[in-house]
Design a protein around this motif. Structure first.
Motif, PDB file in Angstrom:
ATOM      1  N   ILE A   1      54.304  57.539  21.907  1.00  0.00           N
ATOM      2  CA  ILE A   1      53.604  58.124  21.880  1.00  0.00           C
ATOM      3  C   ILE A   1      52.757  58.494  20.984  1.00  0.00           C
ATOM      4  O   ILE A   1      51.579  57.362  20.951  1.00  0.00           O
ATOM      5  CB  ILE A   1      53.243  58.964  23.580  1.00  0.00           C
TER       6      ILE A   1
ATOM      7  N   PHE B   1      48.780  55.868  19.823  1.00  0.00           N
ATOM      8  CA  PHE B   1      48.203  56.795  20.049  1.00  0.00           C
ATOM      9  C   PHE B   1      47.613  56.645  18.897  1.00  0.00           C
ATOM     10  O   PHE B   1      45.361  55.560  19.142  1.00  0.00           O
ATOM     11  CB  PHE B   1      47.716  57.871  19.709  1.00  0.00           C
ATOM     12  N   PHE B   2      47.936  55.561  18.129  1.00  0.00           N
ATOM     13  CA  PHE B   2      47.255  54.980  16.989  1.00  0.00           C
ATOM     14  C   PHE B   2      46.528  53.599  17.513  1.00  0.00           C
ATOM     15  O   PHE B   2      46.063  53.307  16.663  1.00  0.00           O
ATOM     16  CB  PHE B   2      48.271  54.895  15.660  1.00  0.00           C
ATOM     17  N   SER B   3      47.465  52.731  17.750  1.00  0.00           N
ATOM     18  CA  SER B   3      47.196  51.954  17.850  1.00  0.00           C
ATOM     19  C   SER B   3      46.567  51.219  19.338  1.00  0.00           C
ATOM     20  O   SER B   3      47.030  49.847  19.510  1.00  0.00           O
ATOM     21  CB  SER B   3      48.447  50.793  18.246  1.00  0.00           C
ATOM     22  N   ASP B   4      45.965  52.195  20.314  1.00  0.00           N
ATOM     23  CA  ASP B   4      45.645  51.749  21.478  1.00  0.00           C
ATOM     24  C   ASP B   4      46.420  50.861  22.467  1.00  0.00           C
ATOM     25  O   ASP B   4      45.389  50.143  22.705  1.00  0.00           O
ATOM     26  CB  ASP B   4      43.876  51.260  20.680  1.00  0.00           C
TER      27      ASP B   4
END
Lengths: 276, 168
Positions: B62, B66-69
């Motif tokens: 997860i 969050f970082f890679s959308d």
């Protein structure tokens, strides 16, 4: 009762596994619906902050290219200004009437701190957010064309639904004939997007310029997007039209955010027509 | 024990940052980004109790999302291989039970370790690309992306494991 507890104990890892997978799947489904704002996005304090740091190093290597872009844009604007001055010189009159004046679009600048272009659904992260007046559904452009539409904002950061995304549908038209279509992306090459729904009576030639249409309340009309690379015409309609973008989506840095000041007015009017 | 916790904490953070800052922007051949963060699943200590592995894997996935959308795609895929890690290893080793505690990847033969890594990587990548494209008509893109990306992930993971873990 003891049997149930025994069963839960026996399958506790499997249950945990199923719960986690369902949780992940809910997030995926929520992510796929366009109208819902996402919970898992990179426009938050931590991820945005990290990307911002990493980008400040990365940016240094693109200074030359950014300068090039800026001077190109500068030259174009100077040319425009020159043309304007010429027309004024001929007519030579001044109108001072502030009631006639209105501003429809408001531009502000931002910087891309994270850019994806190789996945099927790409998002871009910007270094500005709600604090700087950004809201969802604003257009993002740069000097060479359109980039995408803002999807999520946090206090200091925003994520952009790139035109390289399966959920992106942007209204475009042919520059010379006003026939409308929709800009989509098939996920294969980040330099090439597709236009669908162009009516069959439109005359399309390779090399025609595609610009944004005025139908959407997001982008101003007439921003250049790309040129027609090739197309397939079969069964009396355009099956596919490939567009070569002016923008190199793998190398974008500075962007402008377009805010349509008349959007509420336009949308309310359109809604009222639908409701009648 | 403390050493183990510290090691795994560092590995968690290092893999997360490596993935989002370097490997997500590699673009080998234009579009291949190896997903090396799944090394986490290969290296996490083998224990009888699997809840910690499942929860931490989900958290790593997860975080990557969050970082890679990417919604919950990475979380889904890594939790999946984290759960099936043990059964697959048993099948490859043809053993009914493991010697928990002493066991790690470097104690088994290279071929079997490689097969283990390759199987999990292929499953993981197939899930990731399958969920990303989310349509049956794109099955060719899904398979070609899976294979191409897996090759690089397997190479880099194997290299990383050989270089950064001690042989016992």
């Amino acid at each position: 009762m003891r049997r149930i507890i025994y069963l839960i104990k026996k399958f506790r890892y499997f249950l945990l596994f199923i719960i986690l997978e369902i949780l992940a799947f809910i997030i995926i489904i929520q992510d796929h619906s366009y109208h819902q704002s996402k919970f898992v996005n990179s426009a938050n304090f931590f991820t945005g902050g990290l990307y911002n740091k990493a980008n400040s190093i990365n940016e240094f290597f693109h200074l030359r290219k950014d300068n090039q872009l800026l001077s190109e844009e500068n030259a174009r604007l100077k040319n425009l200004l020159e043309k304007r001055e010429n027309t004024y010189a001929i007519d030579s009159f001044t109108v001072i009437d502030t009631s006639q004046y209105f501003q429809k679009y408001d531009y502000s600048v931002a910087k891309i701190i994270n850019n994806n272009y190789t996945k099927r659904n790409n998002f871009i992260t910007l270094n500005k957010g709600a604090k700087h007046g950004l809201t969802p559904d604003l257009g993002v452009v740069n000097s060479k064309g359109i980039i995408g539409v803002i999807k999520n904002v946090s206090a200091n950061y925003a994520t952009v639904l790139s035109i390289l995304n399966s959920n992106s549908n942007i209204n475009v038209r042919l520059k010379n004939s006003n026939h409308f279509g929709t800009l989509v992306w098939d996920g294969k090459d980040y330099n090439i997007t597709q236009v669908i729904d162009i009516p069959r009576q439109a005359v399309v030639k390779a090399g025609d310029t595609i610009v944004t249409g005025g139908k959407s309340a997001i982008f101003p009309e007439g921003i250049e997007v790309g040129v027609v690379k090739d197309f397939k015409y079969a069964q009396n309609k355009y099956q596919i039209i490939n567009i070569l973008l002016f923008n190199d989506m793998s190398a974008i840095g500075e962007v402008q955010i377009v805010k349509n000041l008349h959007k509420d007015e336009q949308v309310t009017l359109e809604q009222s027509v639908v409701n009648e | 024990m403390n050493n183990l916790v510290l090691n795994n904490t560092i590995r968690f953070i290092a893999l997360l940052f490596l993935q989002v800052l370097i490997f997500n922007h590699m673009n080998i051949f234009g579009n291949v980004n190896p997903m090396v963060y799944i090394t986490w699943v290969f290296l996490f200590p083998f224990r009888k109790k699997r809840s910690l592995l499942l929860i931490l894997s989900f958290l790593l996935g997860i975080s990557i999302d969050f970082f890679s959308d990417s919604g919950g795609i990475n979380a889904f895929a890594i939790t999946f291989i984290a759960y099936f890690r043990l059964p697959i290893l048993m099948a490859i080793l043809r053993r009914p039970d493991l010697d928990y505690g002493q066991f790690n990847l470097r104690t088994i033969s290279t071929n079997k370790a490689f097969l283990f890594i390759a199987t999990l990587t292929l499953i993981h990548h197939f899930i990731v690309f399958g969920l990303e494209y989310f349509s049956f008509s794109a099955i060719l893109s899904i398979i070609s992306n899976t294979i191409l990306t897996s090759i690089f992930t397997i190479l880099i993971c194997t290299l990383g494991i050989v270089l950064f873990t001690k042989k016992k």
